[in-house]
Design a protein around this motif. Sequence first.
Motif, PDB file in Angstrom:
ATOM      1  N   GLN A 154       0.793  -1.227   0.000  1.00  0.00           N
ATOM      2  CA  GLN A 154       0.000   0.000   0.000  1.00  0.00           C
ATOM      3  C   GLN A 154       0.826   1.277   0.000  1.00  0.00           C
ATOM      4  OE1 GLN A 154      -3.456   0.177   2.638  1.00  0.00           O
ATOM      5  NE2 GLN A 154      -3.023  -1.953   3.194  1.00  0.00           N
ATOM      6  N   ARG A 155       2.109   1.175   0.330  1.00  0.00           N
ATOM      7  CA  ARG A 155       2.931   2.373   0.430  1.00  0.00           C
ATOM      8  C   ARG A 155       3.187   3.040  -0.911  1.00  0.00           C
ATOM      9  NH1 ARG A 155       8.234   0.476   3.038  1.00  0.00           N
ATOM     10  NH2 ARG A 155       7.925  -1.085   1.392  1.00  0.00           N
ATOM     11  N   PHE A 156       3.109   2.274  -2.004  1.00  0.00           N
ATOM     12  CA  PHE A 156       3.492   2.805  -3.318  1.00  0.00           C
ATOM     13  C   PHE A 156       2.592   2.278  -4.424  1.00  0.00           C
ATOM     14  CE2 PHE A 156       7.264   1.787  -0.777  1.00  0.00           C
ATOM     15  CZ  PHE A 156       7.759   3.054  -0.562  1.00  0.00           C
ATOM     16  N   PRO A 157       2.214   3.115  -5.382  1.00  0.00           N
ATOM     17  CA  PRO A 157       1.635   2.628  -6.631  1.00  0.00           C
ATOM     18  C   PRO A 157       2.780   1.985  -7.430  1.00  0.00           C
ATOM     19  CG  PRO A 157       1.010   4.915  -6.220  1.00  0.00           C
ATOM     20  CD  PRO A 157       2.123   4.577  -5.268  1.00  0.00           C
ATOM     21  N   TRP A 158       2.669   0.686  -7.694  1.00  0.00           N
ATOM     22  CA  TRP A 158       3.835  -0.060  -8.175  1.00  0.00           C
ATOM     23  C   TRP A 158       3.380  -1.160  -9.114  1.00  0.00           C
ATOM     24  CZ3 TRP A 158       7.902  -1.504  -3.951  1.00  0.00           C
ATOM     25  CH2 TRP A 158       8.993  -2.167  -4.501  1.00  0.00           C
ATOM     26  N   VAL A 159       3.886  -1.119 -10.337  1.00  0.00           N
ATOM     27  CA  VAL A 159       3.572  -2.111 -11.354  1.00  0.00           C
ATOM     28  C   VAL A 159       4.845  -2.885 -11.684  1.00  0.00           C
ATOM     29  CG1 VAL A 159       2.866  -2.397 -13.776  1.00  0.00           C
ATOM     30  CG2 VAL A 159       1.692  -0.733 -12.317  1.00  0.00           C
ATOM     31  N   VAL A 160       4.681  -4.170 -11.971  1.00  0.00           N
ATOM     32  CA  VAL A 160       5.802  -5.019 -12.381  1.00  0.00           C
ATOM     33  C   VAL A 160       5.430  -5.651 -13.724  1.00  0.00           C
ATOM     34  CG1 VAL A 160       7.263  -6.991 -11.799  1.00  0.00           C
ATOM     35  CG2 VAL A 160       6.400  -5.495  -9.980  1.00  0.00           C
ATOM     36  N   GLN A 171      -9.100  -6.288  -1.341  1.00  0.00           N
ATOM     37  CA  GLN A 171      -8.873  -4.867  -1.598  1.00  0.00           C
ATOM     38  C   GLN A 171      -7.819  -4.709  -2.676  1.00  0.00           C
ATOM     39  OE1 GLN A 171      -7.861  -2.970   2.128  1.00  0.00           O
ATOM     40  NE2 GLN A 171     -10.009  -2.551   2.553  1.00  0.00           N
ATOM     41  N   GLN A 172      -7.849  -3.551  -3.332  1.00  0.00           N
ATOM     42  CA  GLN A 172      -6.871  -3.248  -4.363  1.00  0.00           C
ATOM     43  C   GLN A 172      -6.692  -1.738  -4.447  1.00  0.00           C
ATOM     44  OE1 GLN A 172      -8.670  -4.865  -7.915  1.00  0.00           O
ATOM     45  NE2 GLN A 172      -9.882  -3.048  -8.272  1.00  0.00           N
ATOM     46  N   PRO A 173      -5.614  -1.295  -5.072  1.00  0.00           N
ATOM     47  CA  PRO A 173      -5.391   0.144  -5.207  1.00  0.00           C
ATOM     48  C   PRO A 173      -6.503   0.816  -6.020  1.00  0.00           C
ATOM     49  CG  PRO A 173      -3.426  -1.105  -5.829  1.00  0.00           C
ATOM     50  CD  PRO A 173      -4.532  -2.090  -5.647  1.00  0.00           C
ATOM     51  N   ALA A 174      -6.840   2.048  -5.667  1.00  0.00           N
ATOM     52  CA  ALA A 174      -7.892   2.787  -6.368  1.00  0.00           C
ATOM     53  C   ALA A 174      -7.550   3.015  -7.842  1.00  0.00           C
ATOM     54  CB  ALA A 174      -8.135   4.124  -5.666  1.00  0.00           C
ATOM     55  N   TRP A 175      -6.265   3.118  -8.162  1.00  0.00           N
ATOM     56  CA  TRP A 175      -5.846   3.396  -9.538  1.00  0.00           C
ATOM     57  C   TRP A 175      -5.903   2.176 -10.446  1.00  0.00           C
ATOM     58  CZ3 TRP A 175      -1.846   0.162 -10.418  1.00  0.00           C
ATOM     59  CH2 TRP A 175      -1.036  -0.206  -9.331  1.00  0.00           C
TER      60      TRP A 175
END
Length: 136
Positions: free
Chosen positions: A28-34, A119-123
Amino acid sequence: MLLHPRLAADTQAIGETGEYWLRWMNDQRFPWVVIVPRKAAVREWHELDEPAQQDLLTMVNRCSLHLQRLTGAEKMNIGALGNVVPQLHVHVIARHQGDPCWPGPVWGQGSAEPWADGQQPAWLPALRDALAWRCA
């Protein structure tokens, strides 16, 4: 070709094609894609042929552009370290002043704060739509 167990454990699916797995880091600390190319035994970017390198660069640029737009990030960090996970993968991380590791790197700093089950990031939905990907 299988996704490395560490990547499977630390990330969740955004979508996939015949060429890539696209994942989000469960922190949750970072918007992060791999972004993980689906190429057997490839550890380094330079091991890809030139068209595959260009295609990966295009995917990294698309993810970076959309993630920055969706999160309002001040800085985008892009890296392909591979020191812990040998399978080629590229991190795209949206950074903000005041995030828990700013201005330093995110690797090796603190502990991940996983999202609760379901749960998941809003973005995430907007990124998936922007890339026209659907989870398999």
